[in-house]
Each structure stands twice: as structure tokens, then as C-alpha cells.
Write a protein that holds these residues in place. Structure first.
Motif, PDB file in Angstrom:
ATOM      1  N   ARG A 243      -3.739 -14.534  11.344  1.00  0.00           N
ATOM      2  CA  ARG A 243      -4.142 -13.456  10.440  1.00  0.00           C
ATOM      3  C   ARG A 243      -5.616 -13.605  10.079  1.00  0.00           C
ATOM      4  O   ARG A 243      -6.096 -14.733   9.924  1.00  0.00           O
ATOM      5  CB  ARG A 243      -3.308 -13.501   9.164  1.00  0.00           C
ATOM      6  CG  ARG A 243      -1.896 -13.073   9.416  1.00  0.00           C
ATOM      7  CD  ARG A 243      -1.076 -13.065   8.151  1.00  0.00           C
ATOM      8  NE  ARG A 243       0.316 -12.768   8.514  1.00  0.00           N
ATOM      9  CZ  ARG A 243       1.301 -12.657   7.648  1.00  0.00           C
ATOM     10  NH1 ARG A 243       1.078 -12.818   6.367  1.00  0.00           N
ATOM     11  NH2 ARG A 243       2.519 -12.382   8.073  1.00  0.00           N
ATOM     12  N   LEU A 244      -6.273 -12.490   9.936  1.00  0.00           N
ATOM     13  CA  LEU A 244      -7.707 -12.536   9.659  1.00  0.00           C
ATOM     14  C   LEU A 244      -8.028 -11.466   8.611  1.00  0.00           C
ATOM     15  O   LEU A 244      -8.127 -10.280   8.947  1.00  0.00           O
ATOM     16  CB  LEU A 244      -8.448 -12.268  10.984  1.00  0.00           C
ATOM     17  CG  LEU A 244      -9.889 -12.705  11.135  1.00  0.00           C
ATOM     18  CD1 LEU A 244     -10.151 -14.078  10.558  1.00  0.00           C
ATOM     19  CD2 LEU A 244     -10.278 -12.665  12.598  1.00  0.00           C
ATOM     20  N   PRO A 245      -8.200 -11.861   7.342  1.00  0.00           N
ATOM     21  CA  PRO A 245      -8.478 -10.843   6.323  1.00  0.00           C
ATOM     22  C   PRO A 245      -9.845 -10.181   6.559  1.00  0.00           C
ATOM     23  O   PRO A 245     -10.844 -10.864   6.816  1.00  0.00           O
ATOM     24  CB  PRO A 245      -8.478 -11.634   5.007  1.00  0.00           C
ATOM     25  CG  PRO A 245      -7.804 -12.933   5.320  1.00  0.00           C
ATOM     26  CD  PRO A 245      -8.066 -13.206   6.765  1.00  0.00           C
ATOM     27  N   THR A 246      -9.866  -8.865   6.466  1.00  0.00           N
ATOM     28  CA  THR A 246     -11.071  -8.081   6.758  1.00  0.00           C
ATOM     29  C   THR A 246     -12.285  -8.571   5.960  1.00  0.00           C
ATOM     30  O   THR A 246     -13.379  -8.732   6.516  1.00  0.00           O
ATOM     31  CB  THR A 246     -10.788  -6.595   6.430  1.00  0.00           C
ATOM     32  OG1 THR A 246      -9.629  -6.222   7.162  1.00  0.00           O
ATOM     33  CG2 THR A 246     -11.934  -5.697   6.803  1.00  0.00           C
ATOM     34  N   ALA A 247     -12.099  -8.808   4.663  1.00  0.00           N
ATOM     35  CA  ALA A 247     -13.236  -9.178   3.805  1.00  0.00           C
ATOM     36  C   ALA A 247     -13.863 -10.494   4.269  1.00  0.00           C
ATOM     37  O   ALA A 247     -15.085 -10.659   4.225  1.00  0.00           O
ATOM     38  CB  ALA A 247     -12.769  -9.283   2.353  1.00  0.00           C
TER      39      ALA A 247
ATOM     40  N   LEU B  47       0.831  -1.216   0.000  1.00  0.00           N
ATOM     41  CA  LEU B  47       0.000   0.000   0.000  1.00  0.00           C
ATOM     42  C   LEU B  47       0.859   1.256   0.000  1.00  0.00           C
ATOM     43  O   LEU B  47       0.461   2.285  -0.564  1.00  0.00           O
ATOM     44  CB  LEU B  47      -0.905   0.003   1.237  1.00  0.00           C
ATOM     45  CG  LEU B  47      -2.128  -0.913   1.186  1.00  0.00           C
ATOM     46  CD1 LEU B  47      -2.799  -0.972   2.552  1.00  0.00           C
ATOM     47  CD2 LEU B  47      -3.113  -0.412   0.133  1.00  0.00           C
ATOM     48  N   VAL B  48       2.022   1.176   0.617  1.00  0.00           N
ATOM     49  CA  VAL B  48       2.926   2.316   0.685  1.00  0.00           C
ATOM     50  C   VAL B  48       3.425   2.694  -0.712  1.00  0.00           C
ATOM     51  O   VAL B  48       3.466   3.863  -1.098  1.00  0.00           O
ATOM     52  CB  VAL B  48       4.091   1.974   1.648  1.00  0.00           C
ATOM     53  CG1 VAL B  48       5.302   2.831   1.405  1.00  0.00           C
ATOM     54  CG2 VAL B  48       3.612   2.108   3.088  1.00  0.00           C
ATOM     55  N   TRP B  49       3.766   1.691  -1.475  1.00  0.00           N
ATOM     56  CA  TRP B  49       4.229   1.900  -2.855  1.00  0.00           C
ATOM     57  C   TRP B  49       3.110   2.546  -3.683  1.00  0.00           C
ATOM     58  O   TRP B  49       3.304   3.525  -4.395  1.00  0.00           O
ATOM     59  CB  TRP B  49       4.640   0.557  -3.470  1.00  0.00           C
ATOM     60  CG  TRP B  49       5.237   0.664  -4.841  1.00  0.00           C
ATOM     61  CD1 TRP B  49       4.573   0.983  -6.000  1.00  0.00           C
ATOM     62  CD2 TRP B  49       6.606   0.465  -5.203  1.00  0.00           C
ATOM     63  NE1 TRP B  49       5.435   0.989  -7.055  1.00  0.00           N
ATOM     64  CE2 TRP B  49       6.689   0.668  -6.601  1.00  0.00           C
ATOM     65  CE3 TRP B  49       7.756   0.113  -4.502  1.00  0.00           C
ATOM     66  CZ2 TRP B  49       7.895   0.538  -7.300  1.00  0.00           C
ATOM     67  CZ3 TRP B  49       8.955  -0.009  -5.210  1.00  0.00           C
ATOM     68  CH2 TRP B  49       9.019   0.198  -6.580  1.00  0.00           C
TER      69      TRP B  49
ATOM     70  N   VAL C 291       0.494  -8.006  10.615  1.00  0.00           N
ATOM     71  CA  VAL C 291      -0.297  -7.806   9.400  1.00  0.00           C
ATOM     72  C   VAL C 291      -1.676  -8.463   9.525  1.00  0.00           C
ATOM     73  O   VAL C 291      -1.842  -9.446  10.251  1.00  0.00           O
ATOM     74  CB  VAL C 291       0.483  -8.355   8.172  1.00  0.00           C
ATOM     75  CG1 VAL C 291       0.640  -9.851   8.216  1.00  0.00           C
ATOM     76  CG2 VAL C 291      -0.149  -7.925   6.869  1.00  0.00           C
ATOM     77  N   ALA C 292      -2.652  -7.892   8.829  1.00  0.00           N
ATOM     78  CA  ALA C 292      -4.031  -8.429   8.764  1.00  0.00           C
ATOM     79  C   ALA C 292      -4.557  -8.765  10.150  1.00  0.00           C
ATOM     80  O   ALA C 292      -4.971  -9.881  10.430  1.00  0.00           O
ATOM     81  CB  ALA C 292      -4.086  -9.646   7.848  1.00  0.00           C
ATOM     82  N   SER C 293      -4.515  -7.779  11.047  1.00  0.00           N
ATOM     83  CA  SER C 293      -4.886  -8.058  12.430  1.00  0.00           C
ATOM     84  C   SER C 293      -5.868  -7.049  13.014  1.00  0.00           C
ATOM     85  O   SER C 293      -6.061  -7.002  14.223  1.00  0.00           O
ATOM     86  CB  SER C 293      -3.633  -8.132  13.302  1.00  0.00           C
ATOM     87  OG  SER C 293      -3.078  -6.848  13.452  1.00  0.00           O
ATOM     88  N   GLY C 294      -6.489  -6.210  12.161  1.00  0.00           N
ATOM     89  CA  GLY C 294      -7.552  -5.333  12.646  1.00  0.00           C
ATOM     90  C   GLY C 294      -7.093  -4.034  13.265  1.00  0.00           C
ATOM     91  O   GLY C 294      -7.910  -3.295  13.823  1.00  0.00           O
TER      92      GLY C 294
HETATM   93  P1  ATP Z   1      -7.795  -3.034   8.769  1.00  0.00           P
HETATM   94  O1  ATP Z   1      -7.834  -2.883  10.260  1.00  0.00           O
HETATM   95  O2  ATP Z   1      -7.632  -1.739   8.028  1.00  0.00           O
HETATM   96  O3  ATP Z   1      -8.832  -3.931   8.227  1.00  0.00           O
HETATM   97  P2  ATP Z   1      -5.698  -4.938   9.013  1.00  0.00           P
HETATM   98  O4  ATP Z   1      -4.937  -4.486  10.219  1.00  0.00           O
HETATM   99  O5  ATP Z   1      -6.647  -6.064   9.234  1.00  0.00           O
HETATM  100  O6  ATP Z   1      -6.430  -3.725   8.392  1.00  0.00           O
HETATM  101  P3  ATP Z   1      -3.314  -4.739   7.374  1.00  0.00           P
HETATM  102  O7  ATP Z   1      -2.224  -5.134   8.294  1.00  0.00           O
HETATM  103  O8  ATP Z   1      -3.468  -3.315   7.042  1.00  0.00           O
HETATM  104  O9  ATP Z   1      -4.707  -5.342   7.884  1.00  0.00           O
HETATM  105  O10 ATP Z   1      -3.115  -5.632   6.052  1.00  0.00           O
HETATM  106  C1  ATP Z   1      -4.141  -5.882   5.151  1.00  0.00           C
HETATM  107  C2  ATP Z   1      -3.558  -6.425   3.842  1.00  0.00           C
HETATM  108  O11 ATP Z   1      -2.808  -5.406   3.202  1.00  0.00           O
HETATM  109  C3  ATP Z   1      -2.631  -7.612   4.014  1.00  0.00           C
HETATM  110  O12 ATP Z   1      -3.147  -8.673   3.280  1.00  0.00           O
HETATM  111  C4  ATP Z   1      -1.283  -7.169   3.437  1.00  0.00           C
HETATM  112  O13 ATP Z   1      -0.708  -8.155   2.623  1.00  0.00           O
HETATM  113  C5  ATP Z   1      -1.598  -5.932   2.620  1.00  0.00           C
HETATM  114  N1  ATP Z   1      -0.585  -4.855   2.750  1.00  0.00           N
HETATM  115  C6  ATP Z   1      -0.155  -4.056   1.790  1.00  0.00           C
HETATM  116  N2  ATP Z   1       0.727  -3.156   2.249  1.00  0.00           N
HETATM  117  C7  ATP Z   1       0.881  -3.391   3.560  1.00  0.00           C
HETATM  118  C8  ATP Z   1       1.666  -2.778   4.590  1.00  0.00           C
HETATM  119  N3  ATP Z   1       2.466  -1.743   4.371  1.00  0.00           N
HETATM  120  N4  ATP Z   1       1.540  -3.286   5.838  1.00  0.00           N
HETATM  121  C9  ATP Z   1       0.694  -4.312   6.088  1.00  0.00           C
HETATM  122  N5  ATP Z   1      -0.056  -4.920   5.145  1.00  0.00           N
HETATM  123  C10 ATP Z   1       0.026  -4.473   3.891  1.00  0.00           C
END
Ligand code: ATP
Length: 293
Positions: A176-180, A69-71, A97-100
Motif C-alpha cells: 500500500r502506498l498512501p498518496t500524501a 468515503l462511500v458513507w 486499497v491505496a494503490s493509485g
Molecule cells: P488515489 O488514486 O485516488 O490516490 P488510491 O487508489 O491510492 O487513491 P484508495 O484505494 O482510494 O487509494 O484509498 C485511499 C484511502 O481511502 C485508504 O487509506 C482507505 O482507507 C480510505 N478509504 C475510504 N473509503 C474507501 C473505499 N471505499 N475504498 C478504498 N479505500 C477507502
């Protein structure tokens, strides 16, 4: 200026009501979002072309290059400004990552702010937030930085009350728990938006009491996918000084509020000793996103 570093704090949904669903499938929410002084750090340096390095304890599995996302945020900003996306970017990844707790969204918001300074762009915060919204619903509130009431799909942001001093412990079972996936698993009727807290709580204990009237509507769905979240919530509730324990966002990270940072740090040490396999961190709620070089 050769380098700009911006802190990317964990985003905490102090409560999260799911109030409906749009025809295009996006869910409507009502949430009080706050930020903790626990987070990632994004650095941007002058360079002839765009590059990205990810380091830190939670760097494993973070996409590099164009999938990050940063890119994508850097490219979007450069396109908007009509300039080349030239910068060396670095993420110190501390948030799982993917942790809410919106790590990716917070990183994206941080890089937008960092690059505005590095590239000397004078763009209004609202415009930066709108750019961010093209990449993720949680990015606008991260761009604004302070605690906020969030509505719509994340684009309606109303700066909130200055939050009282409060300590916070974050913990998750390292799943890890994907939001969708969590939104898809949610069933049942939609909630009403919560009543705004007036008068403004001035103590952590009062904030916790006001929050106790609200919920995280994604908890049941997340629990069916990752039952260990129940153990995390139970453990956080039992910590000494814990005022309220709840899941953030779509999980699996849960938080507990405390009177102050010191109580949170003591409680976290106890939790880490009892559950060494979980990720946990302690800190305090912050009112504004601190930006530093
Ligand atoms: P939200 O609380 O916004 O639902 P989240 O904490 O559940 O988010 P993130 O850690 O933001 O989830 O990651 C969601 C997805 O984004 C992951 O599948 C990851 O591969 C992708 N992603 C892309 N760029 C990044 C980044 N800089 N850091 C973390 N994840 C990233």
C-alpha cells in the motif's frame, strides 16, 4: 426501484504531470485519466437508516462506517438534498486499497450516482462532482465517468477524446502506498502540462506512442518508497504485446496497454503465473462509466 448497482471502475492516470503546488499545499496536476472495466460494484437499497457492508477479495482493511468515503458521500448527498441519509449500502471490493487506481474515489462517485437514482434526485452531474470534490480531489473525474483531461487539483475536467480500443493489464506488488506520502517524497522541478494529442489516436499503438511523450512524475518518489514497483514495470514491459508500461497515480499499481482485451488477458495469465504474489487484473479501457441495475 428497490436496489441500484453502479460499477466503480479503476481510474488510470495514462500520464500524470505534477505542474505546481498551491499555497495550501495541494499539488497541481495535468493528467489524462481513463477508466478500465476492472472495478468495484456499489449497491444501494432502500432501508430505514444508513448502513454499509464491504465484501469481496480486497475488502480487508477497508474502513467501515463513517470513515468510508462511500458513507461520507451518502451523508453529503442527503444533506445537500435535505433528506435523511437512509439506505443500505454494499461495496464489492475488487480493487486493492491505496494503490493509485482511485478505488475509494470511484466507490464514492458510484454511490453518489446510485443514490441519486434510488432517492430519485435530479441533480446535475457538475453539482454531484462539486459535492464529491469536498471528499477527495479524484472524485469529480470519477463522477463524470469518461476519459478526461484533468487539471488544477482535480477539479478542472475536460472530457477527452474517445479513446481507441485498448486492452489493459494492471499489476501491483501488494504494497500500500498512501498518496500524501508519495507527494511528500517528490523532489525536483515541476513539469509543464503535456501537449494535447491531436489528431486523436484511433489505435492503441498510436495512443501508446502519444503517451510515450509524457510521464508519471510521481514514479521516482514512489520507487524510493516501494522499490518493487521497478520490478512490476519491467515485468509489464516484457509481456508479449505490451505497448507501454507506466505507474498510475501515486502507485504502486502500474498498467500496460495492449491492442485489445484478448492480448491483455493472455499477457496477464503469463504475469500471474510468473508472479503469484502480485495483484493483477486484465480488461479493456472504457469510454463511459457503465451504470447498471
Ligand atoms: P488515489 O488514486 O485516488 O490516490 P488510491 O487508489 O491510492 O487513491 P484508495 O484505494 O482510494 O487509494 O484509498 C485511499 C484511502 O481511502 C485508504 O487509506 C482507505 O482507507 C480510505 N478509504 C475510504 N473509503 C474507501 C473505499 N471505499 N475504498 C478504498 N479505500 C477507502
Amino acid at each position: 426501484m428497490t436496489a441500484v448497482t453502479v460499477f466503480a471502475p479503476a481510474k488510470i492516470n495514462l500520464y500524470l504531470h505534477v505542474t505546481g503546488r498551491r499555497a495550501d499545499g495541494y499539488h497541481l496536476v495535468d493528467s489524462l485519466v481513463a477508466f478500465a472495466d476492472i472495478g468495484d460494484r456499489v449497491t444501494a437499497r432502500h432501508a430505514p437508516a444508513l448502513s454499509l457492508q464491504v465484501a469481496g477479495s480486497e475488502a480487508d482493511g477497508i474502513p467501515g462506517g463513517t470513515d468510508n468515503l462511500v458513507w461520507r458521500a451518502a451523508q453529503l448527498l442527503a444533506e445537500h438534498a435535505g433528506i435523511a441519509a437512509a439506505a443500505a449500502l454494499h461495496i464489492e471490493k475488487n480493487l486493492p486499497v491505496a494503490s493509485g487506481i482511485g478505488g475509494g474515489s470511484s466507490d464514492a462517485a458510484a454511490v453518489l450516482r446510485a443514490l441519486c437514482r434510488l432517492w430519485r434526485l435530479e441533480i446535475e452531474v457538475a453539482t454531484i462532482a462539486r459535492l464529491g470534490a469536498r471528499l477527495g480531489a479524484d472524485i469529480p473525474v470519477c463522477v463524470h465517468g469518461g476519459a478526461a483531461w484533468v487539471g488544477g487539483i482535480g477539479e478542472q475536467i475536460e472530457p477527452a477524446i474517445a479513446l481507441p480500443e485498448a486492452g489493459i493489464v494492471l499489476a501491483n506488488p501488494r504494497r500500500r502506498l498512501p498518496t500524501a506520502t508519495v507527494f511528500k517524497a517528490r523532489t525536483g522541478p515541476f513539469s509543464d502540462a503535456a501537449e494535447r494529442f491531436l489528431p486523436i489516436p484511433t489505435k492503441a499503438v498510436e495512443l501508446a506512442a502519444a503517451l510515450a511523450m509524457c510521464r508519471n512524475d510521481l514514479t521516482v518518489a514512489a520507487l524510493t518508497l516501494v522499490p518493487e514497483i521497478g520490478n512490476v514495470l519491467a515485468a509489464l514491459r516484457q509481456l508479449p504485446g505490451s505497448l507501454l508500461a507506466r505507474m498510475s497515480g501515486s502507485g504502486a499499481t502500474c498498467f500496460a496497454l495492449f491492442a485489445d482485451r484478448e492480448s491483455a488477458e493472455r499477457a496477464r495469465a503469463e504475469l500471474a503465473a510468473a508472479e503469484p504474489g502480485w495483484w493483477s487484473a486484465a480488461g479493456a479501457l472504457i469510454a463511459v462509466n457503465p451504470i447498471g441495475d
